[in-house]
Enzyme design. Structure first.
Site, mmCIF file in Angstrom:
data_model
loop_
_atom_site.group_PDB
_atom_site.id
_atom_site.type_symbol
_atom_site.label_atom_id
_atom_site.label_comp_id
_atom_site.label_asym_id
_atom_site.label_seq_id
_atom_site.Cartn_x
_atom_site.Cartn_y
_atom_site.Cartn_z
ATOM 1 N N PHE A 172 48.438 44.438 44.944
ATOM 2 C CA PHE A 172 48.219 45.518 45.916
ATOM 3 C C PHE A 172 46.920 45.357 46.681
ATOM 4 O O PHE A 172 46.761 45.911 47.764
ATOM 5 C CB PHE A 172 48.283 46.881 45.213
ATOM 6 C CG PHE A 172 46.960 47.468 44.835
ATOM 7 C CD1 PHE A 172 46.277 47.038 43.726
ATOM 8 C CD2 PHE A 172 46.390 48.466 45.628
ATOM 9 C CE1 PHE A 172 45.056 47.583 43.385
ATOM 10 C CE2 PHE A 172 45.167 49.019 45.298
ATOM 11 C CZ PHE A 172 44.484 48.577 44.175
ATOM 12 N N LYS A 173 45.979 44.572 46.142
ATOM 13 C CA LYS A 173 44.700 44.423 46.846
ATOM 14 C C LYS A 173 44.870 43.787 48.221
ATOM 15 O O LYS A 173 44.019 43.952 49.097
ATOM 16 C CB LYS A 173 43.718 43.647 45.984
ATOM 17 C CG LYS A 173 43.301 44.461 44.763
ATOM 18 C CD LYS A 173 42.147 43.877 44.010
ATOM 19 C CE LYS A 173 41.646 44.840 42.952
ATOM 20 N NZ LYS A 173 42.638 45.071 41.869
ATOM 21 N N ASP A 174 45.987 43.071 48.421
ATOM 22 C CA ASP A 174 46.256 42.497 49.747
ATOM 23 C C ASP A 174 46.338 43.570 50.835
ATOM 24 O O ASP A 174 45.960 43.318 51.979
ATOM 25 C CB ASP A 174 47.592 41.732 49.737
ATOM 26 C CG ASP A 174 47.527 40.445 48.927
ATOM 27 O OD1 ASP A 174 46.451 39.813 48.883
ATOM 28 O OD2 ASP A 174 48.559 40.075 48.335
#
Ligand SMILES: *Cc1c(COP(=O)(O)O)cnc(C)c1O
Length: 462
Positions: A111-113
């Protein structure tokens, strides 16, 4: 829109300066001076929008004059061009009704993308405008490193140096970083631990002449632009389940480490999104869930778990929430942070504690429960949860209607998944062929002098 520090020691600054500053110069965290309000009519209109158009609407009031609408449109378009699902963050419903918001369709399958693709492009735009360069230095124990690298690879005004502990990250995590061959990406395996890596990065940042000469910067989770990018998918998910009915309240369950993702949900709520509850899910490293239960915020040791991205001691974004809880009073924040430094603990009043409990439900989920949840969801629906997502699903057991945020693709954690369901999950295209690809990585001693010399040498060549 102007930004202020939680500790009150920064003259209000615009969005672009806040993004470039990262951590506030007084040691606090930057926040918008006021939170934009969204009406019921706007909510209705937003409910049907595709992710990118919604992002434009949610982000616009936070940037003021610092980007033109066209610049923002282009930035959003480029940031989400490398996502494998056209919905960017699709909301799916499992057999049995469990709702999952899949946040892992970006280039590194985590999810950090969602935030780091946006931040990387935003940095590039602001540097171009200022005719400046930036050298990002970071230490990683696994996931953040690759998402940061993918966020800035190929950017002409940015170089990135990521330290990871040699042979102490998983093979997938290592290859995700070291197979990126762009000239501006410099992977360094250090002969030491993750703590050594963090210590070295701190030493480099504390060497002020070095820091200034090489324009060192960080991409850690305290940058406001990261939070902002994450606010978008809370609105998106709500729109998918509510059909735009502003009476429709929803709850979210969020696997939490540094309090970044769940704080984005809090901001969405403050903007007017009808959120019923935020379920704060932690692993055994439970400082945040203890805070919700007891009203006391006190550090403990860090225990390694099968959900490594949530193995934290102090949550770097917690100060932002505390700021609102204490009535936006920087003097009290300074007192509380001093209390934490001296006594190792922050306590709040019973009234404040009641306010925390009106919104947050919290649960610390053990490794055995996490494994059992992966197995249970798989047997009931055929869907494979990554262990971090499983922590969120397990914490929401009493709230089956809650939307659970899926923060990583299960194929990033094949051992933990195989331990639960007997075999590793299928590998998505983003992670295929990694083991065969060419790698580039320097192996260096865990000494700041050695790392400094390497950085100088590399930058001299560029
Ligand atoms: C970073 C991360 C988290 C925790 O997010 P915070 O914003 O730090 O709370 C959860 N799951 C995964 C897979 C992550 O990479």
């Amino acid at each position: 829109m102007r930004y202020v520090s939680t500790r009150g020691g920064v003259e209000p600054i615009g969005f672009a300066n806040a993004v470039m500053m990262g951590l506030a110069t007084d040691g606090g965290l930057l926040l918008p001076e006021s939170i934009p309000q969204v009406s019921a009519a706007t909510l209705r209109r937003w409910a049907g929008l595709p992710f990118q158009e919604l992002a434009q609407e949610v982000i616009t009031p936070y940037i003021g004059e610092d980007l033109t609408p066209e610049e923002l449109t282009d930035l959003i378009k480029r940031s989400y061009a490398h996502f494998s699902d056209p919905a960017i963050t699709p909301l799916i419903e499992l057999k049995g009704g469990q709702r999952i918001l899949e946040l892992f369709h970006g280039p590194t399958a985590a999810f950090k993308d969602v935030a780091l693709q946006f931040l990387g492009n935003l940095f590039a735009l602001l540097l171009e405008r200022r005719d400046q360069r930036l050298n990002i230095i970071g230490a990683t124990s696994g996931d953040t490193g690759s998402a940061a690298i993918y966020g800035v690879r190929g950017q002409p005004r940015i170089d990135i140096f990521i330290l990871h502990p040699h042979q102490r990250v998983s093979p997938i995590q290592e290859r995700q970083m070291t197979t990126v061959l762009d000239e501006n990406v410099h992977n360094i395996a250090i002969q030491g631990t993750f703590d050594d890596g963090q210590r070295i990065v701190k030493e480099l940042f504390n060497d002020l002449p070095f820091k200034q000469k090489y324009a060192l910067g960080a991409v850690n989770s305290i940058n406001w632009a990261r939070i902002l990018a994450q606010v978008v998918y809370y609105f998106y998910a709500w729109g998918q389940v509510s059909g735009g009915d502003s009476q429709q309240r929803v709850s979210f369950s969020v696997p939490t480490g540094n309090f970044g993702d769940i704080f984005a949900g809090y901001i969405a709520m403050r903007m007017g999104l009808p959120i019923e509850r935020l379920i704060l899910a932690t692993n055994r490293n439970d400082i945040l869930s203890r805070f919700v239960h007891s009203g006391s915020y006190r550090a403990d040791a860090v225990y390694p778990t099968i959900t490594p991205s949530m193995d934290i001691q102090l949550a770097s974004n917690f100060e932002r929430y505390l700021y609102y809880l204490l009535g936006e009073d920087p003097i009290q924040i300074r007192e509380k942070m001093a209390e934490l430094a001296v006594a190792g603990e922050i306590t709040i009043t019973p009234q404040q504690h009641a306010e925390v409990q009106r919104l947050f439900l919290a649960e610390a989920v053990s490794e055995a429960q996490t494994t059992a949840q992966i197995a249970k969801t798989f047997s009931e629906s055929g869907y494979i949860l990554d262990p971090h997502t499983a922590v969120g699903v397990a914490a929401a057991h009493a709230h089956p209607e809650a939307i659970c945020l899926a923060t990583a693709h299960p194929a990033k954690f094949p051992e933990a998944v195989a331990a639960a369901i007997g075999s590793p999950p299928p590998v998505p295209p983003a992670l295929q062929g990694l083991l065969e690809r060419e790698q580039r990585c320097a192996l260096l001693a865990a000494e700041s002098g050695v790392i400094k010399a390497f950085i100088e040498e590399r930058l001299a060549e560029r």
